[in-house]
Design a protein around this motif. Structure first.
Motif, PDB file in Angstrom:
ATOM      1  N   GLY A  30       0.804  -1.213   0.000  1.00 27.66           N
ATOM      2  CA  GLY A  30       0.000   0.000   0.000  1.00 27.66           C
ATOM      3  C   GLY A  30       0.837   1.263   0.000  1.00 27.66           C
ATOM      4  O   GLY A  30       0.500   2.248  -0.656  1.00 27.66           O
ATOM      5  N   LEU A  31       1.960   1.239   0.726  1.00 26.36           N
ATOM      6  CA  LEU A  31       2.863   2.395   0.714  1.00 26.36           C
ATOM      7  C   LEU A  31       3.506   2.566  -0.657  1.00 26.36           C
ATOM      8  O   LEU A  31       3.687   3.694  -1.135  1.00 26.36           O
ATOM      9  N   ALA A  32       3.865   1.441  -1.294  1.00 25.38           N
ATOM     10  CA  ALA A  32       4.414   1.529  -2.648  1.00 25.38           C
ATOM     11  C   ALA A  32       3.369   2.044  -3.632  1.00 25.38           C
ATOM     12  O   ALA A  32       3.692   2.778  -4.578  1.00 25.38           O
ATOM     13  N   GLY A  33       2.104   1.661  -3.403  1.00 19.81           N
ATOM     14  CA  GLY A  33       1.038   2.116  -4.282  1.00 19.81           C
ATOM     15  C   GLY A  33       0.560   3.527  -4.009  1.00 19.81           C
ATOM     16  O   GLY A  33      -0.205   4.088  -4.807  1.00 19.81           O
ATOM     17  N   ALA A  34       1.008   4.120  -2.898  1.00 17.18           N
ATOM     18  CA  ALA A  34       0.573   5.485  -2.579  1.00 17.18           C
ATOM     19  C   ALA A  34       1.064   6.468  -3.636  1.00 17.18           C
ATOM     20  O   ALA A  34       0.301   7.287  -4.159  1.00 17.18           O
ATOM     21  N   GLY A  35       2.358   6.401  -3.925  1.00 12.04           N
ATOM     22  CA  GLY A  35       2.902   7.289  -4.949  1.00 12.04           C
ATOM     23  C   GLY A  35       2.325   7.001  -6.318  1.00 12.04           C
ATOM     24  O   GLY A  35       2.040   7.923  -7.099  1.00 12.04           O
ATOM     25  N   GLN A  36       2.151   5.713  -6.625  1.00 11.75           N
ATOM     26  CA  GLN A  36       1.571   5.351  -7.921  1.00 11.75           C
ATOM     27  C   GLN A  36       0.151   5.886  -8.040  1.00 11.75           C
ATOM     28  O   GLN A  36      -0.263   6.331  -9.122  1.00 11.75           O
ATOM     29  N   THR A  37      -0.601   5.883  -6.949  1.00 10.59           N
ATOM     30  CA  THR A  37      -1.958   6.433  -6.967  1.00 10.59           C
ATOM     31  C   THR A  37      -1.948   7.912  -7.325  1.00 10.59           C
ATOM     32  O   THR A  37      -2.738   8.376  -8.159  1.00 10.59           O
ATOM     33  N   ILE A  38      -1.055   8.645  -6.701  1.00  9.89           N
ATOM     34  CA  ILE A  38      -0.972  10.088  -6.965  1.00  9.89           C
ATOM     35  C   ILE A  38      -0.632  10.349  -8.421  1.00  9.89           C
ATOM     36  O   ILE A  38      -1.229  11.216  -9.077  1.00  9.89           O
ATOM     37  N   PHE A  80       7.040   3.947 -13.693  1.00 11.20           N
ATOM     38  CA  PHE A  80       7.706   2.644 -13.755  1.00 11.20           C
ATOM     39  C   PHE A  80       9.083   2.675 -13.100  1.00 11.20           C
ATOM     40  O   PHE A  80       9.854   1.727 -13.250  1.00 11.20           O
ATOM     41  N   SER A  81       9.379   3.752 -12.379  1.00  9.93           N
ATOM     42  CA  SER A  81      10.666   3.828 -11.685  1.00  9.93           C
ATOM     43  C   SER A  81      10.532   3.504 -10.200  1.00  9.93           C
ATOM     44  O   SER A  81      11.511   3.586  -9.455  1.00  9.93           O
ATOM     45  N   SER A 104       5.844  10.449  -5.515  1.00  9.50           N
ATOM     46  CA  SER A 104       5.899   9.019  -5.830  1.00  9.50           C
ATOM     47  C   SER A 104       7.274   8.435  -5.545  1.00  9.50           C
ATOM     48  O   SER A 104       7.399   7.370  -4.929  1.00  9.50           O
ATOM     49  N   ALA A 105       8.319   9.126  -5.971  1.00 11.55           N
ATOM     50  CA  ALA A 105       9.680   8.632  -5.768  1.00 11.55           C
ATOM     51  C   ALA A 105      10.053   8.632  -4.287  1.00 11.55           C
ATOM     52  O   ALA A 105      10.706   7.691  -3.799  1.00 11.55           O
ATOM     53  N   VAL A 106       9.667   9.665  -3.569  1.00  7.15           N
ATOM     54  CA  VAL A 106       9.998   9.748  -2.135  1.00  7.15           C
ATOM     55  C   VAL A 106       9.283   8.644  -1.358  1.00  7.15           C
ATOM     56  O   VAL A 106       9.879   7.986  -0.492  1.00  7.15           O
ATOM     57  N   LEU A 107       8.007   8.419  -1.658  1.00  7.34           N
ATOM     58  CA  LEU A 107       7.269   7.359  -0.975  1.00  7.34           C
ATOM     59  C   LEU A 107       7.861   5.984  -1.291  1.00  7.34           C
ATOM     60  O   LEU A 107       7.944   5.120  -0.408  1.00  7.34           O
ATOM     61  N   ALA A 108       8.279   5.783  -2.531  1.00  5.59           N
ATOM     62  CA  ALA A 108       8.918   4.511  -2.888  1.00  5.59           C
ATOM     63  C   ALA A 108      10.225   4.328  -2.126  1.00  5.59           C
ATOM     64  O   ALA A 108      10.549   3.222  -1.679  1.00  5.59           O
ATOM     65  N   THR A 109      10.982   5.406  -1.965  1.00  5.78           N
ATOM     66  CA  THR A 109      12.232   5.330  -1.209  1.00  5.78           C
ATOM     67  C   THR A 109      11.964   4.962   0.243  1.00  5.78           C
ATOM     68  O   THR A 109      12.717   4.189   0.845  1.00  5.78           O
ATOM     69  N   CYS A 110      10.898   5.500   0.805  1.00 10.51           N
ATOM     70  CA  CYS A 110      10.524   5.144   2.184  1.00 10.51           C
ATOM     71  C   CYS A 110      10.221   3.656   2.304  1.00 10.51           C
ATOM     72  O   CYS A 110      10.581   3.016   3.307  1.00 10.51           O
ATOM     73  N   VAL A 111       9.563   3.094   1.295  1.00  8.55           N
ATOM     74  CA  VAL A 111       9.305   1.651   1.298  1.00  8.55           C
ATOM     75  C   VAL A 111      10.620   0.886   1.293  1.00  8.55           C
ATOM     76  O   VAL A 111      10.775  -0.123   1.995  1.00  8.55           O
ATOM     77  N   VAL A 170      19.669  -5.141  -4.392  1.00 11.41           N
ATOM     78  CA  VAL A 170      19.390  -4.262  -5.533  1.00 11.41           C
ATOM     79  C   VAL A 170      18.150  -4.690  -6.306  1.00 11.41           C
ATOM     80  O   VAL A 170      17.687  -3.943  -7.181  1.00 11.41           O
ATOM     81  N   THR A 171      17.596  -5.853  -6.038  1.00  9.99           N
ATOM     82  CA  THR A 171      16.395  -6.316  -6.742  1.00  9.99           C
ATOM     83  C   THR A 171      15.168  -6.356  -5.833  1.00  9.99           C
ATOM     84  O   THR A 171      14.124  -6.869  -6.227  1.00  9.99           O
ATOM     85  N   VAL A 172      15.292  -5.825  -4.615  1.00 11.95           N
ATOM     86  CA  VAL A 172      14.187  -5.946  -3.658  1.00 11.95           C
ATOM     87  C   VAL A 172      12.929  -5.218  -4.127  1.00 11.95           C
ATOM     88  O   VAL A 172      11.809  -5.581  -3.771  1.00 11.95           O
ATOM     89  N   GLY A 173      13.094  -4.194  -4.961  1.00 13.84           N
ATOM     90  CA  GLY A 173      11.934  -3.435  -5.413  1.00 13.84           C
ATOM     91  C   GLY A 173      11.239  -4.012  -6.626  1.00 13.84           C
ATOM     92  O   GLY A 173      10.120  -3.584  -6.961  1.00 13.84           O
ATOM     93  N   ASP A 174      11.845  -4.999  -7.286  1.00 16.03           N
ATOM     94  CA  ASP A 174      11.284  -5.515  -8.541  1.00 16.03           C
ATOM     95  C   ASP A 174       9.849  -6.016  -8.416  1.00 16.03           C
ATOM     96  O   ASP A 174       9.008  -5.719  -9.283  1.00 16.03           O
ATOM     97  N   PRO A 175       9.494  -6.797  -7.382  1.00 11.08           N
ATOM     98  CA  PRO A 175       8.104  -7.273  -7.301  1.00 11.08           C
ATOM     99  C   PRO A 175       7.075  -6.155  -7.174  1.00 11.08           C
ATOM    100  O   PRO A 175       5.899  -6.361  -7.503  1.00 11.08           O
ATOM    101  N   TYR A 176       7.510  -4.987  -6.715  1.00 10.22           N
ATOM    102  CA  TYR A 176       6.565  -3.894  -6.474  1.00 10.22           C
ATOM    103  C   TYR A 176       6.292  -3.061  -7.721  1.00 10.22           C
ATOM    104  O   TYR A 176       5.421  -2.188  -7.689  1.00 10.22           O
ATOM    105  N   LEU A 177       7.013  -3.332  -8.807  1.00 12.00           N
ATOM    106  CA  LEU A 177       6.815  -2.548 -10.022  1.00 12.00           C
ATOM    107  C   LEU A 177       5.385  -2.681 -10.518  1.00 12.00           C
ATOM    108  O   LEU A 177       4.676  -1.684 -10.711  1.00 12.00           O
TER     109      LEU A 177
END
Length: 341
Positions: A71-79, A88-89, A242-249, A262-269
């Motif tokens: 949900g935190l990863a999707g917060a920035g995407q929602t905005i 997609f970053s 979006s980028a800041v919220l993703a960094t927080c995740v 370095v691949t921990v974020g891939d599933p969240y794309l």
């Protein structure tokens, strides 16, 4: 009158009687995420009836922790989706937050606040690039964000020479621990963090001028300009957020795993975008973050049910993809009905 004439008359009348009902149902769904709530309740009830121990606190906390991170990863995407774009970053910035925290704290012995400040600055700079290039130079956001994603990932690999070696402080892992507590309550801290973020974003989107500007920009940028909305600033701020919220995740995931990856974020794309779509938020000023919260919960319950059924990864992806297509098809039909009625 012949039977044929009676039949021809009855068909339009039946269609007309159904049209107001469909319109009313569509209006209710636009106002309240009824289908998402019903789906969440049904899925959880199905889990209770078919999976042993599904109702235990351990399983419930697992669902909430996974949903919180998603949900935190999707917060920035929602905005970004509400403003009419796509990001997609997100995966790259999640990985950046994870690796920067692990390396600066574990290898260079920085304090967590200082390392977090650097990570958030990197996220803000990347989001600024996304917003500027896509808006000022009229480049498709998909292309820009993919390019920024590749750039950030490459810089990370160059910095750590291909392998992350740092570890995170133990207390950071407590934020995402299933047995963690918050102010003496047996609630994982990340769940409370997500609840606070959801409350803030929900209020900003619905109760502030910035939120109204976001919706206006997503609906029609030309009309938004005529309404004296600073479209450029709104667009760029959406990508920075979006980028800041993703960094927080990524920072939270560093504590969750205890080391950099370095691949921990891939599933969240795609999962972050899936949470937005399943929740019912559509491109261009329609939806809200509360729907994404429900989408994240639905996907987390579905993922746990699929895991309990021991389905292969390929079949799990097929089920998730089918769910997204069903939701998109439903909302696509709803828009056509609204335009016709």
């Amino acid at each position: 009158m012949s039977d044929t004439a009676l039949t021809d008359t009855a068909v339009p009348e039946a269609a007309e009687s159904r049209a107001p009902l469909l319109a009313q149902l569509s209006d209710w769904q636009r106002r309240f995420p009824l289908l998402q709530i019903a789906a969440l309740v049904a899925l959880y009830a199905y889990g209770l009836g078919t999976v042993d121990g599904f109702g235990s606190h351990r399983v419930l906390y697992a669902i909430l922790i996974n949903a919180s991170l998603l949900g935190l990863a999707g917060a920035g995407q929602t905005i970004v989706v509400l403003v009419g774009g796509i990001d997609f970053s997100i995966a790259a910035f999640i990985s950046a937050g994870d690796v920067i925290i692990a390396e600066l704290c574990g290898t260079y012995h920085w304090s967590v606040p200082a390392a977090a400040a650097v990570a958030l600055a990197v996220g803000a700079a990347g989001g600024l690039v996304n917003g500027l290039l896509s808006h000022r130079f009229k480049v498709e956001p998909l292309i820009v964000t993919l390019g920024v994603s590749a750039l950030v990932s490459g810089l990370l690999l160059k910095w750590i020479n291909g392998a992350a070696t740092g570890v995170t402080p133990a207390w950071l892992g407590d934020l995402t621990a299933a047995n963690g507590s918050t102010f003496g309550l047996a609630i994982p801290p990340v769940v409370l963090i997500w609840a606070l973020v959801a409350l803030v974003i929900g209020l900003v989107l619905t109760r502030t001028r910035a939120g109204r500007n976001l919706y206006l920009t997503g609906v029609n940028q030309r009309a938004a300009k005529l309404a004296l909305v600073r479209v450029s600033r709104t667009w760029i701020c959406a990508y920075v957020a979006s980028a800041v919220l993703a960094t927080c995740v990524g920072i939270l995931l560093a504590g969750y795993s205890g080391s950099g990856n370095v691949t921990v974020g891939d599933p969240y794309l795609f999962q972050s975008l899936a949470a937005v779509i399943v929740g019912g938020t559509m491109f261009g000023g329609r939806g809200d973050y509360w729907r994404t919260v429900l989408g994240a919960l639905v996907l987390s319950v579905v993922a746990l049910l699929l895991s309990a059924a021991q389905l292969p990864s390929a079949e799990q992806q097929m089920v998730t993809g089918g769910l997204i297509l069903a939701v998109v098809g439903l909302y696509g039909r709803e828009r056509r009905l609204r335009d016709r009625i």
